[in-house]
Design a protein around this motif. Structure first.
Motif, PDB file in Angstrom:
ATOM      1  N   GLN A  36      40.273  68.327  35.296  1.00 18.48           N
ATOM      2  CA  GLN A  36      40.924  69.498  35.296  1.00 18.48           C
ATOM      3  C   GLN A  36      42.288  69.193  35.415  1.00 18.48           C
ATOM      4  O   GLN A  36      43.473  69.930  34.632  1.00 18.48           O
ATOM      5  CB  GLN A  36      40.751  70.516  36.716  1.00 18.48           C
ATOM      6  CG  GLN A  36      39.188  71.038  36.420  1.00 18.48           C
ATOM      7  CD  GLN A  36      38.924  71.709  37.733  1.00 18.48           C
ATOM      8  OE1 GLN A  36      39.503  71.388  38.739  1.00 18.48           O
ATOM      9  NE2 GLN A  36      37.954  72.677  37.913  1.00 18.48           N
ATOM     10  N   TYR A  40      45.229  70.017  32.537  1.00 16.95           N
ATOM     11  CA  TYR A  40      46.564  70.899  32.920  1.00 16.95           C
ATOM     12  C   TYR A  40      47.807  70.122  32.444  1.00 16.95           C
ATOM     13  O   TYR A  40      48.599  70.718  31.888  1.00 16.95           O
ATOM     14  CB  TYR A  40      46.427  71.215  34.540  1.00 16.95           C
ATOM     15  CG  TYR A  40      47.595  71.682  34.764  1.00 16.95           C
ATOM     16  CD1 TYR A  40      48.008  73.141  34.943  1.00 16.95           C
ATOM     17  CD2 TYR A  40      48.936  70.927  35.517  1.00 16.95           C
ATOM     18  CE1 TYR A  40      49.291  73.582  35.392  1.00 16.95           C
ATOM     19  CE2 TYR A  40      49.884  71.343  36.144  1.00 16.95           C
ATOM     20  CZ  TYR A  40      50.251  72.807  35.973  1.00 16.95           C
ATOM     21  OH  TYR A  40      51.312  73.154  36.400  1.00 16.95           O
ATOM     22  N   PRO A  44      50.019  72.798  30.342  1.00 19.66           N
ATOM     23  CA  PRO A  44      50.199  73.485  31.667  1.00 19.66           C
ATOM     24  C   PRO A  44      50.499  75.086  31.349  1.00 19.66           C
ATOM     25  O   PRO A  44      50.320  75.669  32.295  1.00 19.66           O
ATOM     26  CB  PRO A  44      51.522  72.692  32.293  1.00 19.66           C
ATOM     27  CG  PRO A  44      52.272  72.111  31.257  1.00 19.66           C
ATOM     28  CD  PRO A  44      51.191  71.699  30.291  1.00 19.66           C
ATOM     29  N   VAL A  47      46.457  76.114  30.343  1.00 20.59           N
ATOM     30  CA  VAL A  47      45.313  75.550  31.294  1.00 20.59           C
ATOM     31  C   VAL A  47      45.729  75.853  32.795  1.00 20.59           C
ATOM     32  O   VAL A  47      46.812  75.480  33.238  1.00 20.59           O
ATOM     33  CB  VAL A  47      44.873  74.026  30.795  1.00 20.59           C
ATOM     34  CG1 VAL A  47      43.920  73.303  31.813  1.00 20.59           C
ATOM     35  CG2 VAL A  47      44.703  73.982  29.529  1.00 20.59           C
ATOM     36  N   PRO A  49      45.862  74.995  36.907  1.00 17.06           N
ATOM     37  CA  PRO A  49      45.893  73.688  37.645  1.00 17.06           C
ATOM     38  C   PRO A  49      44.586  73.590  38.237  1.00 17.06           C
ATOM     39  O   PRO A  49      43.722  74.575  38.302  1.00 17.06           O
ATOM     40  CB  PRO A  49      46.742  73.861  38.751  1.00 17.06           C
ATOM     41  CG  PRO A  49      47.224  75.233  38.747  1.00 17.06           C
ATOM     42  CD  PRO A  49      46.769  76.084  37.378  1.00 17.06           C
TER      43      PRO A  49
END
Length: 96
Positions: A36, A40, A44, A47, A49
């Motif tokens: 994940q 991210y 960012p 997606v 965090p």
């Protein structure tokens, strides 16, 4: 070996560790957390965090932290020597 681990170690805004090496995973980190986090990092804006972590993320830099700590302790020692509180020859504290 430490540099290898540090290269894949990050901390979130609350100080929670994320690590890309199985030997150094963070306390709250799950098997999915690193994937994940990588997703991210790539996007960012779109997606989220990793679950349970708060941006911004900061890279671990223990070498810089240790240099800064050494400078603080060296300054304290130098000040103690200048005041006469510490004798570097005998390595003993001089009582007031």
């Amino acid at each position: 070996m430490l540099q290898k681990y540090e290269a894949v170690t990050w901390f979130d805004a609350d100080g929670w560790k994320l690590a890309g090496n199985a030997r150094t995973v963070g306390q709250r980190q799950t098997k999915q957390t690193w994937a994940q986090f990588e997703a991210y990092q790539k996007d960012p804006e779109n997606v989220p965090p990793p679950d349970g972590y708060t941006p911004p993320f900061n890279k671990a830099d223990r070498e810089a932290e240790m240099r800064a700590a050494h400078a603080v302790f060296q300054a304290r020692l130098d000040a103690a020597i200048a005041r006469g509180d510490w004798d570097p020859a005998s390595r003993e504290v001089n009582a007031p």
